[in-house]
Design a protein around this motif. Structure first.
Motif, PDB file in Angstrom:
ATOM      1  N   THR A 104      -2.813   6.646 -10.982  1.00 19.90           N
ATOM      2  CA  THR A 104      -2.687   5.774  -9.817  1.00 19.90           C
ATOM      3  C   THR A 104      -1.300   5.154  -9.774  1.00 19.90           C
ATOM      4  O   THR A 104      -0.729   4.778 -10.796  1.00 19.90           O
ATOM      5  N   THR A 105      -0.769   5.056  -8.543  1.00 17.55           N
ATOM      6  CA  THR A 105       0.537   4.431  -8.331  1.00 17.55           C
ATOM      7  C   THR A 105       0.414   3.209  -7.423  1.00 17.55           C
ATOM      8  O   THR A 105       1.410   2.577  -7.097  1.00 17.55           O
ATOM      9  N   GLU A 106      -0.811   2.920  -7.020  1.00 22.40           N
ATOM     10  CA  GLU A 106      -1.086   1.780  -6.156  1.00 22.40           C
ATOM     11  C   GLU A 106      -2.369   1.125  -6.655  1.00 22.40           C
ATOM     12  O   GLU A 106      -3.306   1.809  -7.070  1.00 22.40           O
ATOM     13  N   ILE A 107      -2.441  -0.191  -6.622  1.00 23.55           N
ATOM     14  CA  ILE A 107      -3.627  -0.905  -7.094  1.00 23.55           C
ATOM     15  C   ILE A 107      -4.838  -0.527  -6.243  1.00 23.55           C
ATOM     16  O   ILE A 107      -4.796  -0.583  -5.018  1.00 23.55           O
ATOM     17  N   GLY A 108      -5.913  -0.100  -6.904  1.00 25.26           N
ATOM     18  CA  GLY A 108      -7.171   0.191  -6.224  1.00 25.26           C
ATOM     19  C   GLY A 108      -7.210   1.473  -5.410  1.00 25.26           C
ATOM     20  O   GLY A 108      -8.150   1.698  -4.659  1.00 25.26           O
ATOM     21  N   MET A 109      -6.211   2.341  -5.557  1.00 24.20           N
ATOM     22  CA  MET A 109      -6.171   3.595  -4.785  1.00 24.20           C
ATOM     23  C   MET A 109      -5.713   4.734  -5.690  1.00 24.20           C
ATOM     24  O   MET A 109      -4.917   4.535  -6.599  1.00 24.20           O
TER      25      MET A 109
END
Length: 163
Positions: free
Chosen positions: A68-73
């Motif tokens: 993951t490179t984005e929180i929650g995605m």
């Protein structure tokens, strides 16, 4: 007469070789396209942090991974966004399981070559806490340590009321 047979033979052999080559190439199977995934990812109801490794397995064998490179995605819907690619000799409709660490997601999917799917994934971790210890206890502070059986983010809430 002999000359016309030679000419016909010279013309027929290359035509035969071309047809034979075309038939061989026509029988080759085109490579299997991957099934691509993206979506929301949560652990115990909280957004997964950046750097969470999500692994896709089919029959217990890893068939794809994404960090993951984005929180929650994980991944994203646009053509330029990364996706979790599931690929590599996977039978159509085979069950795909998703993992963080050794914990299996609550959701599964079925493999369909060339499909792009928005699949929200959730994990429920049951953390076992052991080796609780308090050190350097004073009137204003204390050092509290413990061990968890899986990688976990922890915090201590200090209060005069039991929680």
């Amino acid at each position: 007469m002999k000359k016309s047979k030679k000419i016909m033979l010279v013309l027929l052999v290359p035509i035969f070789l071309i047809l034979l080559a075309f038939n061989v190439f026509a029988q080759e199977e085109s490579p299997q396209l991957p099934h691509l995934f993206y979506g929301i990812s949560k652990i115990n109801g909280e957004d997964t942090p950046i750097g969470t490794l999500i692994i896709a397995k089919v029959g217990g064998v890893e068939k794809g991974r994404i960090t993951t490179t984005e929180i929650g995605m994980y991944g994203g819907p646009s053509a330029n966004d990364d996706k979790l690619l599931v690929q590599g000799n996977v039978a159509d409709n085979a069950q795909i399981e998703f993992y963080v660490s050794t914990i299996k997601a609550n959701e599964v999917a079925n493999f369909h070559s060339s499909e792009i799917e928005n699949k929200n994934l959730t994990w429920t971790f049951s953390v076992i806490i052991s080796n609780e210890n308090s050190e350097d206890v004073s009137q204003n502070s204390a050092t509290i340590t413990w061990t968890t059986d899986i990688l976990a983010t922890s915090r201590v809430i200090y209060d005069t009321v039991s929680h």
